[in-house]
Design a protein around this motif. Structure first.
Motif, PDB file in Angstrom:
ATOM      1  N   GLY A 176     -60.788  27.536  27.876  1.00  0.00           N
ATOM      2  CA  GLY A 176     -60.378  28.849  27.410  1.00  0.00           C
ATOM      3  C   GLY A 176     -61.341  29.334  26.345  1.00  0.00           C
ATOM      4  O   GLY A 176     -62.533  29.010  26.372  1.00  0.00           O
ATOM      5  N   ASN A 177     -60.813  30.081  25.386  1.00  0.00           N
ATOM      6  CA  ASN A 177     -61.680  30.646  24.350  1.00  0.00           C
ATOM      7  C   ASN A 177     -61.765  29.783  23.094  1.00  0.00           C
ATOM      8  O   ASN A 177     -62.378  30.181  22.097  1.00  0.00           O
ATOM      9  CB  ASN A 177     -61.202  32.055  23.970  1.00  0.00           C
ATOM     10  N   ASN A 178     -61.121  28.618  23.122  1.00  0.00           N
ATOM     11  CA  ASN A 178     -61.137  27.666  22.007  1.00  0.00           C
ATOM     12  C   ASN A 178     -60.444  28.167  20.739  1.00  0.00           C
ATOM     13  O   ASN A 178     -60.616  27.574  19.666  1.00  0.00           O
ATOM     14  CB  ASN A 178     -62.577  27.234  21.665  1.00  0.00           C
ATOM     15  N   ARG A 179     -59.654  29.234  20.848  1.00  0.00           N
ATOM     16  CA  ARG A 179     -58.855  29.649  19.692  1.00  0.00           C
ATOM     17  C   ARG A 179     -57.732  28.645  19.412  1.00  0.00           C
ATOM     18  O   ARG A 179     -57.310  28.473  18.271  1.00  0.00           O
ATOM     19  CB  ARG A 179     -58.252  31.034  19.934  1.00  0.00           C
ATOM     20  N   TRP A 235     -70.023  36.940  31.147  1.00  0.00           N
ATOM     21  CA  TRP A 235     -68.761  36.222  31.043  1.00  0.00           C
ATOM     22  C   TRP A 235     -68.181  35.925  32.417  1.00  0.00           C
ATOM     23  O   TRP A 235     -67.710  34.821  32.675  1.00  0.00           O
ATOM     24  CB  TRP A 235     -67.748  37.026  30.236  1.00  0.00           C
TER      25      TRP A 235
END
Length: 207
Positions: A86-89, A198
């Motif tokens: 994912g976005n690593n948040r 992306w």
């Protein structure tokens, strides 16, 4: 619209109960505390769900999807969900580590039924558990293990009102993720190059 300061707020649960009344018997009797054959079949057909968590910094709702079932059954009261790229948040994971309360909404394209699960979750990096989700020689970095508290079907009126599966593609003219990012960063990041790069990267690194 009237200003917020002038709105009449509901401040007491008894006010809600007086306004809405009591739920009917079907709304209460459909609730299970573990996977029944019917709920199992439904959840295992779902490739997409929304995961809601709560933590010290607030709430979070996260979409989760997979090629096949979005969760696996460990036993009749336990589900496992791989945490793919994912976005690593890590908003969901941070909340689970801090609090553990979790809710999931399972959906199947074409059906207005939504199955909901409320329970308690933990995050594991156990190698054997991660290995059960191996895909193209890749493993999830962690797995969310959910202890089921209750399972029930959601009233179908919301997706029916929205025409969720029947209205077709309505995304024309909406800003892309790259356009939103460009606006948020005054053009320093994002834009069409971001969108194109992306999409290609996402297809290569989906797992």
């Amino acid at each position: 619209m009237r200003g917020l300061i002038l709105m009449q707020w509901v401040e007491d649960i008894s006010e809600l109960e007086a306004l809405y009344g009591t739920p009917g018997a079907p709304a209460l009797r459909k609730v299970a505390q573990k996977l029944t054959p019917e709920y199992r079949k439904w959840i295992m057909a779902s490739r997409f769900c929304v995961v809601s968590t709560v933590g010290p910094n607030g709430t979070d709702g996260s979409p989760r999807g997979d090629e096949g079932p979005v969760v696996a059954e460990l036993d009749e009261q336990t589900l496992a969900m791989p945490d793919w790229r994912g976005n690593n948040r890590m908003d969901t994971l941070r909340n689970i580590v801090a609090d553990g309360r979790i809710s999931l909404m399972f959906m199947v394209p074409g059906s207005n039924t939504i199955v909901r699960v409320n329970g308690f979750a933990r995050v594991t990096v156990d190698e054997d558990t991660r290995a059960t989700f191996e895909h193209n020689s890749r493993l999830p970095r962690s797995v969310i293990v959910i202890r089921i508290g209750e399972i029930y079907t959601q009233c179908a009126r919301a997706p029916m009102r929205a025409g969720l599966w029947t209205s077709g593609d309505e995304s024309e003219g909406l800003p892309t993720a790259g356009e939103i990012l460009a606006a948020m960063t005054n053009g320093e990041e994002g834009g069409q190059p971001y969108d194109e790069a992306w999409l290609a990267r996402a297809r290569e690194t989906m797992w």
